[in-house]
Write a protein that holds these residues in place. Sequence first.
Motif, PDB file in Angstrom:
ATOM      1  N   LEU A 130       0.800  -1.230   0.000  1.00 35.02           N
ATOM      2  CA  LEU A 130       0.000   0.000   0.000  1.00 35.02           C
ATOM      3  C   LEU A 130       0.830   1.276   0.000  1.00 35.02           C
ATOM      4  CD1 LEU A 130      -2.752  -1.138   2.516  1.00 35.02           C
ATOM      5  CD2 LEU A 130      -2.821  -1.185   0.023  1.00 35.02           C
ATOM      6  N   VAL A 131       2.031   1.224  -0.531  1.00 33.58           N
ATOM      7  CA  VAL A 131       2.906   2.400  -0.491  1.00 33.58           C
ATOM      8  C   VAL A 131       2.290   3.565  -1.249  1.00 33.58           C
ATOM      9  CG1 VAL A 131       5.175   3.323  -1.092  1.00 33.58           C
ATOM     10  CG2 VAL A 131       4.963   0.989  -0.215  1.00 33.58           C
ATOM     11  N   ARG A 132       1.782   3.331  -2.441  1.00 32.54           N
ATOM     12  CA  ARG A 132       1.198   4.427  -3.236  1.00 32.54           C
ATOM     13  C   ARG A 132       0.005   5.028  -2.505  1.00 32.54           C
ATOM     14  NH1 ARG A 132       1.516   8.702  -4.725  1.00 32.54           N
ATOM     15  NH2 ARG A 132       0.209   9.482  -6.356  1.00 32.54           N
ATOM     16  N   GLU A 133      -0.798   4.195  -1.866  1.00 37.26           N
ATOM     17  CA  GLU A 133      -1.935   4.711  -1.093  1.00 37.26           C
ATOM     18  C   GLU A 133      -1.444   5.598   0.047  1.00 37.26           C
ATOM     19  OE1 GLU A 133      -5.550   3.097   1.723  1.00 37.26           O
ATOM     20  OE2 GLU A 133      -4.733   1.769   0.210  1.00 37.26           O
ATOM     21  N   ASP A 134      -0.380   5.175   0.715  1.00 34.03           N
ATOM     22  CA  ASP A 134       0.185   5.989   1.796  1.00 34.03           C
ATOM     23  C   ASP A 134       0.689   7.323   1.271  1.00 34.03           C
ATOM     24  OD1 ASP A 134      -0.382   4.052   3.665  1.00 34.03           O
ATOM     25  OD2 ASP A 134       1.636   3.207   3.658  1.00 34.03           O
ATOM     26  N   GLU A 135       1.342   7.296   0.108  1.00 35.79           N
ATOM     27  CA  GLU A 135       1.813   8.548  -0.493  1.00 35.79           C
ATOM     28  C   GLU A 135       0.634   9.480  -0.759  1.00 35.79           C
ATOM     29  OE1 GLU A 135       5.691   7.838  -3.154  1.00 35.79           O
ATOM     30  OE2 GLU A 135       3.969   6.657  -3.795  1.00 35.79           O
ATOM     31  N   TRP A 136      -0.433   8.939  -1.331  1.00 33.46           N
ATOM     32  CA  TRP A 136      -1.608   9.746  -1.640  1.00 33.46           C
ATOM     33  C   TRP A 136      -2.214  10.326  -0.373  1.00 33.46           C
ATOM     34  CZ3 TRP A 136      -6.767   9.880  -0.440  1.00 33.46           C
ATOM     35  CH2 TRP A 136      -7.563  10.698  -1.237  1.00 33.46           C
ATOM     36  N   LEU A 137      -2.352   9.490   0.661  1.00 30.73           N
ATOM     37  CA  LEU A 137      -2.925   9.980   1.916  1.00 30.73           C
ATOM     38  C   LEU A 137      -2.080  11.094   2.517  1.00 30.73           C
ATOM     39  CD1 LEU A 137      -4.106   6.650   3.529  1.00 30.73           C
ATOM     40  CD2 LEU A 137      -5.550   8.544   2.806  1.00 30.73           C
ATOM     41  N   ASN A 138      -0.763  10.965   2.448  1.00 31.26           N
ATOM     42  CA  ASN A 138       0.118  11.996   2.988  1.00 31.26           C
ATOM     43  C   ASN A 138       0.108  13.262   2.145  1.00 31.26           C
ATOM     44  OD1 ASN A 138       0.952  10.577   5.251  1.00 31.26           O
ATOM     45  ND2 ASN A 138       2.625   9.599   4.160  1.00 31.26           N
ATOM     46  N   ASP A 139       0.027  13.116   0.811  1.00 35.04           N
ATOM     47  CA  ASP A 139       0.086  14.277  -0.078  1.00 35.04           C
ATOM     48  C   ASP A 139      -1.263  14.964  -0.246  1.00 35.04           C
ATOM     49  OD1 ASP A 139       2.752  13.674  -0.420  1.00 35.04           O
ATOM     50  OD2 ASP A 139       2.473  12.712  -2.373  1.00 35.04           O
ATOM     51  N   ILE A 140      -2.322  14.195  -0.385  1.00 32.81           N
ATOM     52  CA  ILE A 140      -3.654  14.740  -0.663  1.00 32.81           C
ATOM     53  C   ILE A 140      -4.595  14.461   0.500  1.00 32.81           C
ATOM     54  CG2 ILE A 140      -5.645  14.615  -2.199  1.00 32.81           C
ATOM     55  CD1 ILE A 140      -3.568  13.857  -4.418  1.00 32.81           C
ATOM     56  N   GLY A 141      -4.746  13.189   0.815  1.00 30.82           N
ATOM     57  CA  GLY A 141      -5.519  12.774   1.986  1.00 30.82           C
ATOM     58  C   GLY A 141      -7.010  12.995   1.884  1.00 30.82           C
ATOM     59  N   ARG A 184     -10.089  14.781   3.604  1.00 36.28           N
ATOM     60  CA  ARG A 184     -10.343  15.936   4.461  1.00 36.28           C
ATOM     61  C   ARG A 184     -11.730  15.790   5.076  1.00 36.28           C
ATOM     62  NH1 ARG A 184      -5.560  16.060   4.266  1.00 36.28           N
ATOM     63  NH2 ARG A 184      -4.373  17.337   2.856  1.00 36.28           N
ATOM     64  N   ALA A 185     -11.781  15.786   6.382  1.00 41.92           N
ATOM     65  CA  ALA A 185     -13.050  15.694   7.093  1.00 41.92           C
ATOM     66  C   ALA A 185     -13.140  16.878   8.044  1.00 41.92           C
ATOM     67  CB  ALA A 185     -13.135  14.396   7.879  1.00 41.92           C
ATOM     68  N   PRO A 186     -14.275  17.533   8.090  1.00 40.45           N
ATOM     69  CA  PRO A 186     -14.444  18.678   8.985  1.00 40.45           C
ATOM     70  C   PRO A 186     -14.653  18.199  10.425  1.00 40.45           C
ATOM     71  CG  PRO A 186     -16.485  18.285   7.800  1.00 40.45           C
ATOM     72  CD  PRO A 186     -15.475  17.283   7.285  1.00 40.45           C
ATOM     73  N   ILE A 187     -13.589  17.765  11.064  1.00 49.59           N
ATOM     74  CA  ILE A 187     -13.678  17.172  12.403  1.00 49.59           C
ATOM     75  C   ILE A 187     -14.417  18.094  13.375  1.00 49.59           C
ATOM     76  CG2 ILE A 187     -12.334  16.337  14.379  1.00 49.59           C
ATOM     77  CD1 ILE A 187     -12.227  14.494  11.917  1.00 49.59           C
ATOM     78  N   GLY A 188     -14.113  19.374  13.322  1.00 51.29           N
ATOM     79  CA  GLY A 188     -14.748  20.317  14.232  1.00 51.29           C
ATOM     80  C   GLY A 188     -16.257  20.444  14.047  1.00 51.29           C
TER      81      GLY A 188
END
Length: 76
Positions: free
Chosen positions: A33-44, A46-50
């Motif tokens: 899952l390296v490419r998925e990890d790269e994507w999550l770190n670069d783009i990810g 986004r959830a409005p947690i607040g």
Amino acid sequence: MEEAAAALTAATGRTVTAVFLSYDEARAQGRALVREDEWLNDIGHRAPIGELAAYGVRLTPFREWAEENRNAILIG
């Protein structure tokens, strides 16, 4: 990651350590899952947690989740 490892260790009684690899190191080890990890770190995602409280969503701290699920957590 060290905090997550500590929470898992506390919840399960098994030693868990965080291991950090560069993308190249992970690829060399055959990690799938390296490419998925790269994507999550670069783009990810986004959830409005607040804003979640307005919808009645209760967030569970990881340490609490680990304690509640300790019998289902498999550590190899």
